[in-house]
Design an enzyme around this catalytic site. Structure first.
Site, PDB file in Angstrom:
ATOM      1  N   MET A 130       0.299  10.105  -4.593  1.00  0.00           N
ATOM      2  CA  MET A 130       1.164  10.427  -3.460  1.00  0.00           C
ATOM      3  C   MET A 130       1.980  11.680  -3.736  1.00  0.00           C
ATOM      4  SD  MET A 130       0.931   8.936  -0.609  1.00  0.00           S
ATOM      5  CE  MET A 130       2.479   9.584   0.041  1.00  0.00           C
ATOM      6  N   HIS A 139      -6.702  -2.091   0.288  1.00  0.00           N
ATOM      7  CA  HIS A 139      -6.332  -0.813  -0.322  1.00  0.00           C
ATOM      8  C   HIS A 139      -7.354  -0.434  -1.387  1.00  0.00           C
ATOM      9  CE1 HIS A 139      -2.373  -1.619   1.504  1.00  0.00           C
ATOM     10  NE2 HIS A 139      -2.196  -0.310   1.435  1.00  0.00           N
ATOM     11  N   LYS A 143      -4.615   0.408  -6.627  1.00  0.00           N
ATOM     12  CA  LYS A 143      -3.306  -0.131  -6.248  1.00  0.00           C
ATOM     13  C   LYS A 143      -2.978  -1.351  -7.093  1.00  0.00           C
ATOM     14  CE  LYS A 143      -0.471  -1.366  -2.246  1.00  0.00           C
ATOM     15  NZ  LYS A 143       0.589  -0.416  -2.660  1.00  0.00           N
TER      16      LYS A 143
END
Length: 267
Positions: A12, A154, A158
């Site tokens: 991210m 996901h 994750k």
């Protein structure tokens, strides 16, 4: 708006760099990595694949607060306390997207929000936050008779399950129905069990491949079923929402805010 990013080398973090670069009213001012990281000193733009920029990755303790208006943190829970301590010491607003926080870490976050402005959300997608409002409406209308199940999927990397977003959906539904999610949540079913308790809220988790994020809230009654689904196809969706939250936060007093506040969504 001069933006700093904690954890620039994360999945991210790299997308956040791109999102800030794409926002005309924002300027990337700093990007951190762990002090023992091999990425220290690497050009931030080259790290994120957006072309060479004027700043390099640095450790948190070398940040210059004069260069920064707001920080964004999508790092791991273990880094939260250090990042919040820097923001408190330097009186900088912070947008936090870290999920999987313990009760103790949530307490640290809430304490920080008494001193600085903090936006905390499990998901910064505009669509997901609209979904949170919609599941409340569905719960109000259908929750007394429908069986409620939440499914999420996901990517294989994750770590926390169910996702923070799935838990936020469950919390919204439970709150609307005046239920305690910690008492009514069911996180897995196997073997021969008693008939389903209608008061429970079920969760199912899928992990695989490169799925960015999919969430469905199902309200299943006898004769009909309502499903509310959100699918994200790019992490830029979350990063753009975080940048939007950062712009909103810079003018706010100390306090703990959510994307519902940023988007002005009614309860």
């Amino acid at each position: 708006m001069k933006v700093g990013i904690f954890g620039a080398n994360g999945r991210m973090g790299r997308v956040l760099i791109e999102a800030v670069q794409n926002e005309q009213s924002a300027q990337l001012a700093a990007a951190t990595v762990r002090e023992d990281s091999p990425w220290v000193g690497m050009n931030v733009g080259e790290l994120a694949g957006v072309g060479k920029l004027s700043i390099d990755c640095c450790a948190v303790d070398t940040l210059n607060p004069a260069d920064i208006d707001v920080m964004i943190d999508f790092t791991l829970p273990a880094a939260l306390a250090q990042n919040l301590a820097w923001c408190k010491e330097n009186q900088k607003p912070v947008v936090i997207g870290t999920t999987g926080l313990s009760n103790e870490q949530m307490s640290v976050l809430k304490e920080a929000a008494t001193q600085i402005p903090v936006v905390f959300a499990a998901n910064y997608s505009v669509g997901i936050n609209v979904m949170l409002a919609l599941v409340r409406q569905a719960a109000s209308a259908l929750g007394s008779s429908a069986d409620i199940e939440i499914t999420e999927a996901h990517h294989r990397f994750k770590k926390d399950a169910p996702s923070g977003t799935a838990m936020a959906i469950g919390e919204a539904i439970a709150d609307e129905l005046d239920r305690d999610l910690s008492q009514c949540a069911v996180y897995g079913r196997e073997g021969h069990e008693p008939e389903r308790d209608q008061e429970t809220i079920g969760f199912a988790t899928v992990r695989g491949g490169d799925i960015v994020g999919e969430h469905t809230a199902m309200f299943a009654d006898i004769g009909e079923r309502l499903e509310i689904t959100h699918k994200a196809s790019s992490r830029l969706t979350f990063a753009n929402g975080a940048v939007r939250a950062a712009k909103w936060l810079t003018s706010k007093p100390a306090g703990l805010y959510s994307m519902k506040d940023v988007l002005n969504l009614a309860d």
